[in-house]
Design an enzyme around this catalytic site. Structure first.
Site, short mmCIF file in Angstrom:
data_model
loop_
_atom_site.label_atom_id
_atom_site.label_comp_id
_atom_site.label_asym_id
_atom_site.label_seq_id
_atom_site.Cartn_x
_atom_site.Cartn_y
_atom_site.Cartn_z
N LYS A 1 0.85 -1.19 0.00
CA LYS A 1 0.00 0.00 0.00
C LYS A 1 0.88 1.24 0.00
CE LYS A 1 -3.92 1.95 2.63
NZ LYS A 1 -4.76 1.78 3.83
N SER B 1 -9.68 1.75 2.85
CA SER B 1 -8.79 2.50 1.98
C SER B 1 -7.74 1.64 1.27
CB SER B 1 -8.08 3.58 2.79
OG SER B 1 -7.23 2.98 3.75
N SER C 1 -9.90 -0.51 7.05
CA SER C 1 -9.27 -0.32 5.74
C SER C 1 -8.55 -1.53 5.15
CB SER C 1 -8.30 0.85 5.77
OG SER C 1 -9.01 2.06 5.72
#
Lengths: 488, 96
Positions: free
Chosen positions: A79, A154, A178
């Site tokens: 990420k 996210s 997330s």
């Protein structure tokens, strides 16, 4: 089956036995990326040359018969809020679009020591603020199961990359769901470890008392293997815990007899998606058939968790994001003739942050400001105590809790983006976990008639990730949801 | 009744060092009002006797030995700076 479609433990075995090289695996992953990335948009940055170089180094080690880790040579996506030395870390924000990390995050350092191959940085909601990855300043990630829908957020890029076989493993971060919510919406496995289990050093901070890094994988064994590598104390994160790290693969036991599972009634509310409810209830029945003891319990303060979270997380964010002011790194506004430093700060932040980030900085600043601190921030901290006490009490008589991960399957791109409150309520089932600091996983437990994945959430006591893995593994051995692949 | 006015939004934006357009101010006033009305549900709970939780771990101060260690080199630190001069970060005039 193509190499990129295999799990990490399968690939790790093949590499170890010398049946395939890491270079071949890495190439098959990039071939897949070249084919589908245009439609999925999982990545913000790809590092193909570095990845192939790294893969060849691993292959060299194997030729020399050096001792290697079980995941050596396996390609992993990260990420874009975790630092890899020399690689861009943008947090999907304009304000960091040119920021090249000058050091490795601790999780990256550990993965490097174990010879994993980094293929790129995945798309996310700007600064991890969002539930759909639509808040990225750069691109919209599409759910591999239905390109018109969102992948969740996210960590939407990491989840989409795993679901579409663009990566074998991925790391995400979870502040209010997330990792788990995108895992649920993309039909993959996603674990948020106990707060303090994994070092946050080198993870760009959003809400420091809630953030935690964790794996997104194709199955539970991969999740356990990755947890073995990233868990443990780090002197560079004073909130990481000096608590023994077990071999998590030892908890992959296909047996849940006598495990006490609590089902909180507040997570099955009127008006929730019927297909989600049915799949989760079917899963609970299966676990009961396999010997678990199911008991309905109550977490009475559940309905307050979203309000608590959006005050505390935004307050912490408003403080953490104060560092982006165009001085030490990141973008500086180029508006000519800044008369003062303050004006430069204001222009830089006004230009560099997107809508949701500004909204949360504003909300957090308001909640902390003189005259409102007691009414909002302190009040939320007190209700956080009540939410946590509910959960502590539940674990006096249960080993774990089972709930849906998300109240709905994936939704249409654009559906909630203009209604922040509606978007915030997508996190209703995942937020309490972060407020209480406990670990939680999402695993695939079914599909809707429209072929969208549904996720099952398993929560347990602090540092009892082994319980989660045992229950999840047993469920996985008796179902094959995790083996389904989207048609893209 | 509104929980927050445009004037409040302007004040908070100032505290947060955010330059907002007129359109953003209007939008945030409406949206923050909606969110603050929602979080008001916390007032349904009596929390007079409840202690606040700021952190889930029972951590007190975490100390380390005061030893000198290598830190990031100046050159590497300045690599990402939007403006620099002679080994320093460069900023607009601070004192008038």
């Amino acid at each position: 089956m193509k190499l990129n479609e295999l799990t990490a433990h399968e690939i790790g075995e093949l590499i170890k036995k010398g049946e395939v090289s890491s270079e071949e695996v890495t190439k098959s992953v990039f071939k897949r990326i070249e084919k589908v990335e245009k439609t999925i948009n999982s990545f913000v940055t790809l590092i193909k040359d570095e990845a192939l170089k790294q893969a060849r180094l691993v292959d060299e080690k194997i030729r020399k018969k050096e001792k290697i880790s079980p995941l050596a040579g396996v390609p992993i996506a990260i990420k874009d809020n975790m630092c890899i030395d020399g690689v861009l870390t943008t947090c999907s924000s304009k304000i960091l679009e040119n920021f090249k990390s000058p050091y490795d995050a601790t999780v990256i350092k550990r993965l490097k020591e174990n010879d994993l191959v980094f293929i790129g940085k995945t798309n996310m909601d700007e600064f991890a603020m969002g539930s759909s990855t639509e808040n990225s300043a750069f691109k919209i990630t599409h759910n591999p199961w239905n390109l018109e829908t969102i992948p969740g957020g996210s960590s939407g890029g990491s989840a989409a990359a795993i679901a579409s076989d663009e990566a074998i493993l991925a790391l995400g971060s979870d502040t209010g769901g997330s990792i788990r919510q995108p895992a649920s919406l993309c039909g993959v496995v996603g674990l948020k470890p106990t707060y303090g289990r994994v070092s946050r050093y080198g993870l760009v901070a959003f809400a420091s008392s809630l953030d935690q890094i964790g794996p997104l994988t194709k199955d539970i064994r991969d999740c356990a293997l990755l947890m073995n590598l990233i868990s443990g104390y780090d002197e560079r994160d004073s909130t990481s815990c000096d608590y023994p790290v077990p071999d998590y693969t030892k908890s992959l036991i296909n047996d849940i007899k006598e495990v006490r599972i609590g089902v909180p009634k507040e997570y099955f509310v009127k008006g929730m998606d019927e297909e989600v409810e049915k799949s989760v209830k079917d899963a609970i029945r299966l676990l009961e058939k396999l010997g678990a003891k199911i008991e309905e319990i109550s977490l009475p303060h559940t309905e307050y968790a979203v309000a608590v979270y959006y005050l505390l997380a935004t307050a912490e964010a408003s403080s953490n994001l104060a560092r982006y002011e165009g001085v030490k790194y990141g973008r500086r506004s180029q508006v000519a003739g800044h008369r003062s430093l303050i004006e430069m700060y204001e222009e830089t932040r006004g230009e560099g942050f997107g809508d949701e980030v500004k909204r949360r900085i504003m909300l957090g600043t308001y909640a902390l400001s003189a005259g409102y601190y007691d009414a909002y921030y302190l009040k939320a901290q007190k209700v956080r105590t009540l939410v946590k006490e509910d959960i502590d009490k539940a674990f006096e008589k249960c080993d774990c809790l089972i709930t849906p991960t998300s109240p709905t399957p994936s939704f249409k791109i654009g559906e909630k983006i203009d209604d922040p409150l509606k978007m915030y309520l997508s996190d209703i089932f995942t937020i309490s976990t972060n407020l209480a600091g406990i670990p939680g996983i999402s695993i695939p437990c079914g599909f809707t008639k429209a072929d969208l994945p549904i996720g099952l959430q398993i929560l347990t006591k602090p540092f009892a990730e082994e319980t989660i893995l045992r229950v999840a593994h047993t469920y996985e051995q008796h179902t094959d949801w995790h083996k389904r692949k989207p048609r893209i | 009744m509104s929980k927050i006015t445009k004037k409040d939004v302007e004040y908070v934006a100032k505290l947060a060092r955010l330059k907002l357009s007129e359109k953003e101010k209007e939008k945030f006033t409406k949206q923050l009002d909606q969110i603050l009305k929602y979080v008001d549900k916390l007032n349904e709970l009596d929390t007079k006797k409840v202690k606040p939780t700021s952190h889930v771990l029972p951590l007190k101060n975490v100390f380390r030995e005061d030893k000198i260690k290598k830190s990031l080199e100046v050159e590497k630190t300045l690599e990402n700076a939007p403006e620099k001069a002679r080994g320093f970060f460069k900023v607009p005039k601070v004192i008038e």
